[in-house]
Design a protein around this motif. Structure first.
Motif, PDB file in Angstrom:
ATOM      1  N   MET A  67      40.294  44.617  25.278  1.00  0.00           N
ATOM      2  CA  MET A  67      39.944  45.230  26.259  1.00  0.00           C
ATOM      3  C   MET A  67      38.611  44.588  26.958  1.00  0.00           C
ATOM      4  N   LYS A  68      37.852  44.630  26.162  1.00  0.00           N
ATOM      5  CA  LYS A  68      36.487  44.090  26.619  1.00  0.00           C
ATOM      6  C   LYS A  68      36.506  42.535  27.240  1.00  0.00           C
ATOM      7  N   LEU A  69      37.339  41.865  26.823  1.00  0.00           N
ATOM      8  CA  LEU A  69      37.637  40.452  27.323  1.00  0.00           C
ATOM      9  C   LEU A  69      38.336  40.514  28.926  1.00  0.00           C
ATOM     10  N   ALA A  70      39.198  41.437  29.005  1.00  0.00           N
ATOM     11  CA  ALA A  70      39.898  41.584  30.280  1.00  0.00           C
ATOM     12  C   ALA A  70      38.825  42.295  31.219  1.00  0.00           C
ATOM     13  N   ALA A  71      38.083  43.278  30.588  1.00  0.00           N
ATOM     14  CA  ALA A  71      36.987  43.735  31.568  1.00  0.00           C
ATOM     15  C   ALA A  71      36.023  42.781  31.990  1.00  0.00           C
ATOM     16  N   ASN A  72      35.490  41.881  31.137  1.00  0.00           N
ATOM     17  CA  ASN A  72      34.692  40.962  31.418  1.00  0.00           C
ATOM     18  C   ASN A  72      35.066  39.957  32.419  1.00  0.00           C
ATOM     19  N   ALA A  73      36.401  39.327  32.233  1.00  0.00           N
ATOM     20  CA  ALA A  73      37.123  38.585  32.823  1.00  0.00           C
ATOM     21  C   ALA A  73      37.103  39.007  34.457  1.00  0.00           C
ATOM     22  N   LEU A  74      37.523  40.438  34.687  1.00  0.00           N
ATOM     23  CA  LEU A  74      37.705  40.826  35.964  1.00  0.00           C
ATOM     24  C   LEU A  74      36.133  41.270  36.490  1.00  0.00           C
ATOM     25  N   THR A  75      35.210  41.618  35.781  1.00  0.00           N
ATOM     26  CA  THR A  75      33.865  41.702  36.292  1.00  0.00           C
ATOM     27  C   THR A  75      33.440  40.440  37.034  1.00  0.00           C
ATOM     28  N   THR A  76      33.531  39.353  36.287  1.00  0.00           N
ATOM     29  CA  THR A  76      33.121  37.794  36.735  1.00  0.00           C
ATOM     30  C   THR A  76      34.014  37.526  37.874  1.00  0.00           C
ATOM     31  N   ILE A  77      35.212  37.700  37.987  1.00  0.00           N
ATOM     32  CA  ILE A  77      36.021  37.450  39.213  1.00  0.00           C
ATOM     33  C   ILE A  77      35.434  38.205  40.389  1.00  0.00           C
ATOM     34  N   LEU A  78      35.309  39.576  40.112  1.00  0.00           N
ATOM     35  CA  LEU A  78      35.026  40.352  41.091  1.00  0.00           C
ATOM     36  C   LEU A  78      33.284  39.807  41.865  1.00  0.00           C
ATOM     37  N   TYR A  79      32.614  39.645  40.963  1.00  0.00           N
ATOM     38  CA  TYR A  79      31.289  38.932  41.048  1.00  0.00           C
ATOM     39  C   TYR A  79      31.322  37.617  41.947  1.00  0.00           C
ATOM     40  N   LEU A  80      32.265  36.723  41.594  1.00  0.00           N
ATOM     41  CA  LEU A  80      32.225  35.373  42.133  1.00  0.00           C
ATOM     42  C   LEU A  80      32.839  35.614  43.585  1.00  0.00           C
ATOM     43  N   LEU A  81      33.775  36.629  43.633  1.00  0.00           N
ATOM     44  CA  LEU A  81      34.370  36.654  45.069  1.00  0.00           C
ATOM     45  C   LEU A  81      33.324  37.498  45.922  1.00  0.00           C
ATOM     46  N   ALA A  82      32.335  38.132  45.513  1.00  0.00           N
ATOM     47  CA  ALA A  82      31.391  38.802  46.342  1.00  0.00           C
ATOM     48  C   ALA A  82      30.395  37.937  46.627  1.00  0.00           C
ATOM     49  N   VAL A  83      29.936  36.812  45.948  1.00  0.00           N
ATOM     50  CA  VAL A  83      29.217  35.769  46.120  1.00  0.00           C
ATOM     51  C   VAL A  83      29.742  34.833  47.130  1.00  0.00           C
ATOM     52  N   HIS A  84      30.801  34.497  46.870  1.00  0.00           N
ATOM     53  CA  HIS A  84      31.640  33.346  47.764  1.00  0.00           C
ATOM     54  C   HIS A  84      32.471  34.033  48.778  1.00  0.00           C
ATOM     55  N   LYS A  85      31.735  34.406  49.691  1.00  0.00           N
ATOM     56  CA  LYS A  85      32.750  35.262  50.973  1.00  0.00           C
ATOM     57  C   LYS A  85      33.767  34.288  51.488  1.00  0.00           C
ATOM     58  N   ASP A  86      33.609  33.159  51.592  1.00  0.00           N
ATOM     59  CA  ASP A  86      34.703  32.470  52.006  1.00  0.00           C
ATOM     60  C   ASP A  86      35.950  32.465  51.062  1.00  0.00           C
ATOM     61  N   VAL A  87      35.867  32.382  49.892  1.00  0.00           N
ATOM     62  CA  VAL A  87      36.896  32.509  49.024  1.00  0.00           C
ATOM     63  C   VAL A  87      37.476  33.971  48.972  1.00  0.00           C
ATOM     64  N   GLN A  88      36.716  34.840  49.074  1.00  0.00           N
ATOM     65  CA  GLN A  88      36.830  36.173  49.157  1.00  0.00           C
ATOM     66  C   GLN A  88      38.037  36.507  50.335  1.00  0.00           C
ATOM     67  N   LYS A  89      37.565  36.116  51.485  1.00  0.00           N
ATOM     68  CA  LYS A  89      38.296  36.283  52.821  1.00  0.00           C
ATOM     69  C   LYS A  89      39.888  35.519  52.377  1.00  0.00           C
TER      70      LYS A  89
END
Length: 67
Positions: free
Chosen positions: A1-23
């Motif tokens: 469960m922790k691995l999935a939570a960490n992966a999701l957190t990282t993905i959301l962080y990277l999407l927040a940082v890279h607005k072009d990818v997020q869009k």
């Protein structure tokens, strides 16, 4: 469960940082899913750009140089 939570957190962080990818991911989701909240298997397969970004994150490689 922790691995999935960490992966999701990282993905959301990277999407927040890279607005072009997020869009691009958001636009693809809206185009493919329309008003449906739960994608079918076929719709999930159509989310090619999003799937690439998730795979890049889970394999610790992407075009932005994160490892």
């Amino acid at each position: 469960m922790k691995l999935a939570a960490n992966a999701l957190t990282t993905i959301l962080y990277l999407l927040a940082v890279h607005k072009d990818v997020q869009k691009k991911v958001r636009d693809e989701i809206l185009r493919v899913l329309d008003d449906y909240l739960m994608p079918s298997v076929e719709q999930q397969k159509e989310l090619k750009y999003m799937n690439i970004k998730v795979t890049q994150n889970t394999t610790n490689t992407n075009e932005h140089g994160y490892k």
